[in-house]
Scaffold this active site. Structure first.
Site: not given
Length: 656
Positions: A291-294
């Protein structure tokens, strides 16, 4: 003159004497060969003919944490055996032994009769039970010392340590990875037999040798940090009614793993009571969409390649953006955001546009450089490498979705290691768990040093990204719940849909929520990742995982005596913003019924179930309702274009 017959008689006598002398020489030579030259070999053969050798369990070396606290030890216990031919009254012996061995007289008698000579009655018995059998003073029943593996802290670090079998070979975790290092030499028990194969009295004829102890391991784990991580992870999973959870705590400068927690957990002293899922180390074996940790690695790569600057603004299309036949949505509508704000508010549209500017080749090269798509080589068995398709197989919307962590999978250890590279100034470290190997005398046999695998970004880029990530935890960001009182924190929230095994598409309700970050900001001591699988209270990492990050960091920094930073405000109490959801398919516009467009998703939030049903009836929507109370979440987001055939759901929670 000697006559002829007498002459031949003498010849025959001399010939007989010569033959006899030759025979004596042959006998003497053979005796010398057997008794002198072949003595050792023949003695061994003779011993084998009148001895029975029973192998005993070898002793394993201990496992300690980095402070020397024992995590796994071997203790000597009594194992009881019987030499059945020496039992004077087998039925009577079986009747006396059966209650002490937890079996019936008939079962034990059958077991004894089935054995020609040697049979184990019980392995590694408790001292009280062994003493009761000794008190019976039965001929033909004896004891020998064997080692048993014991984990004094029960569940603490269970998935890292693993466990051993009866052999006692390592079956999981460090016990398996370093089995040949920890395992000592096998001991043996020797029983004497007479020429007819009958056992000599065991009190006189039995001897043996205990197994020698193996080497000891000192881990990078800290038992106290591990306990903190496990406690807070369990709290996060149970509070949010989640399926499972993972927490990893690392030293970003070295790659040392201070804690690796999984929930649910197990007790390695009785591992056989648990199902296989509870024994799996999810931190290295389970891959999930990050998810958005990328977005951390996307922005770092774009800055490193100088395709963006920190002050660049991107048009976020007021929350809806069409790419390759798919529509990407942000939870909140933004007209324009700069790069730090894209991270702070977790804009999928902004990330997609940064990815478009970076391009597929450079993004793929950057992600592989950070270690995605390959194993980290952490010293544990069973690690998977996640999934990152070859860049040549990216099509359509793939560049956009991979930019914010969809269509790619990673393990917890991969994400924590990659974020540590940002924290330490750009070096990708090899994560490791074993610090040194020490023999039984205390001499260091092997010492493991930190290893830099490669440089992935410059120190300048790392510092820039770190300061941007601080904004995620500041007021208004998606990760305010991760703030740690007295310290500056850099981090990123993550929320990702899970694939439904039945439909092979994304599930409408199952999510993975995460938060990863490092603290303190300027000289990071800890990288911490918290992953909560399928939470039911909220799908957002800022709501579910960030509080656990904060609790782990606060307690661990205090324990490690890291002084608070001067002039740092107290922990932010304001709730986080919601992250942008994954992109939804483009839907055709429809007509309207009583002023409500059938092609537009209404805003159900805050409505009661009865109110939602009324809107459904007017708009002709087929909506799946989950829970009870007031609507708190819906799919697709308000304003999305839909048709009456699309899957739509609304989740309710009881009103406070």
């Amino acid at each position: 003159m000697i006559d002829k017959p007498e002459k031949w008689a003498r010849v025959r006598m001399r010939l007989a004497a010569a033959l006899f002398g030759l025979f004596c020489l042959l006998v003497l030579g053979r005796s010398f060969y057997l008794q002198v030259l072949q003595k050792d070999r023949l003695v061994k053969i003779a011993e084998k003919q009148h001895q029975r050798v029973v192998p005993l369990t070898p002793s394993r070396g201990a496992i300690y944490d980095r402070t020397g606290a024992p995590l796994a030890v071997s203790i000597e216990m009594d194992s009881c055996y019987a030499e059945t031919r020496n039992l004077e009254n087998l039925p009577d012996a079986a009747a006396k032994l059966a209650p002490l061995l937890g079996t019936t007289k008939d079962q034990l008698e059958a077991k004894l009769k089935a054995s020609k000579n040697f049979v184990w009655l019980a392995r590694r018995m408790p001292p009280e039970a062994a003493q009761k059998i000794r008190d019976l003073d039965l001929d033909g029943v004896g004891f020998v010392k064997e080692s048993k593996r014991f984990y004094p802290n029960s569940e603490v670090a269970a998935h890292v340590l693993g466990f051993t079998g009866m052999d006692p070979g390592g079956l999981e975790g460090v016990e398996k990875k370093y089995d040949s290092t920890i395992l000592g030499n096998t001991g043996f028990l020797v029983t004497e037999r007479d020429a007819l194969g009958r056992d000599v009295d065991q009190k006189k004829g039995t001897e043996g040798k205990s197994g020698t102890k193996g080497n000891n391991l000192y881990l990078t784990l800290d038992k106290n940090v591990q306990y903190i991580a496990e406690k807070e992870l369990a709290k996060a999973v149970e509070t949010n009614q989640a399926r499972a959870g993972i927490a990893v705590v690392m030293e970003p400068d070295t790659g040392r793993i201070l804690a690796m927690a999984n929930y649910p957990t197990f007790n390695p002293n009785s591992y056989f009571k648990y199902q296989g899922g509870a024994l799996r180390n999810r931190a290295i074996s389970d891959s999930f969409e990050p998810g958005s940790t990328f977005k951390i690695f996307l922005v770092a790569s774009a800055l490193e390649n100088r395709v963006i600057g920190p002050r660049d603004y991107f048009n976020c299309e007021n929350g809806s953006y069409n790419v390759g036949g798919r529509t990407i949505h942000d939870t909140h509508r933004y007209a324009s955001l700069n790069v730090p704000q894209i991270l702070k508010y977790s804009s999928n549209i902004g990330a997609a546009k940064i990815g478009s500017r970076l391009g597929p080749e450079r993004l793929y090269q950057a992600l592989t450089g950070f270690g995605f798509g390959d194993r980290t080589d952490v010293d544990l068995p069973g690690e998977t490498g996640g999934y990152l398709r070859q860049q040549s197989k990216w099509y359509g919307v793939d560049l956009a979705t991979i930019s914010f962590g969809q269509g790619v999978s990673a393990t917890a250890i991969q994400i924590a290691t990659a974020v540590s590279a940002v924290a330490n100034g750009g070096n990708l470290m090899r994560p490791y768990l074993v610090e040194k190997v020490v023999d039984d005398t205390g001499q260091v046999v092997k010492e493991i040093a930190p290893q830099v695998k490669r440089r992935v970004i410059s120190p300048e880029t790392a510092r820039t990204v770190a300061r941007m990530l601080e904004g995620v935890v500041d007021e208004g960001g998606t990760g305010t719940n991760a703030a740690v009182e007295g310290y500056r924190v850099a981090g990123k929230t993550g929320t990702a849909q899970k694939v439904d095994a039945a439909t092979h598409g994304y599930s409408a309700s199952k999510r993975t929520a995460s938060f990863v970050g490092f603290v303190p900001l300027e000289k990071p001591r800890l990288t911490i990742l918290v992953v909560v699988d399928e939470p039911k209270t909220s799908p957002y990492g800022g709501v579910v995982a960030a509080p656990a990050f904060s609790a782990i960091a606060q307690q661990a920094l205090c324990y490690l005596k890291v002084p608070p930073e001067k002039g740092i405000r107290k922990k932010v109490q304001q709730g986080p913003r919601e992250e942008a959801p994954p992109p939804q398919p483009v839907m055709e516009e429809g007509g309207s019924v009583d002023g409500v467009e059938t092609g537009t998703m209404p805003n159900f939030r805050g409505m009661s179930m009865r109110q939602v049903l009324r809107v459904m009836e007017k708009s002709g929507l087929n909506v799946k309702l989950q829970g009870s109370g007031r609507a708190v979440e819906q799919h697709p987001p308000p304003g999305s274009r839909i048709s009456t055939q699309d899957q739509v759901w609304v989740r309710f929670v009881p009103s406070a």
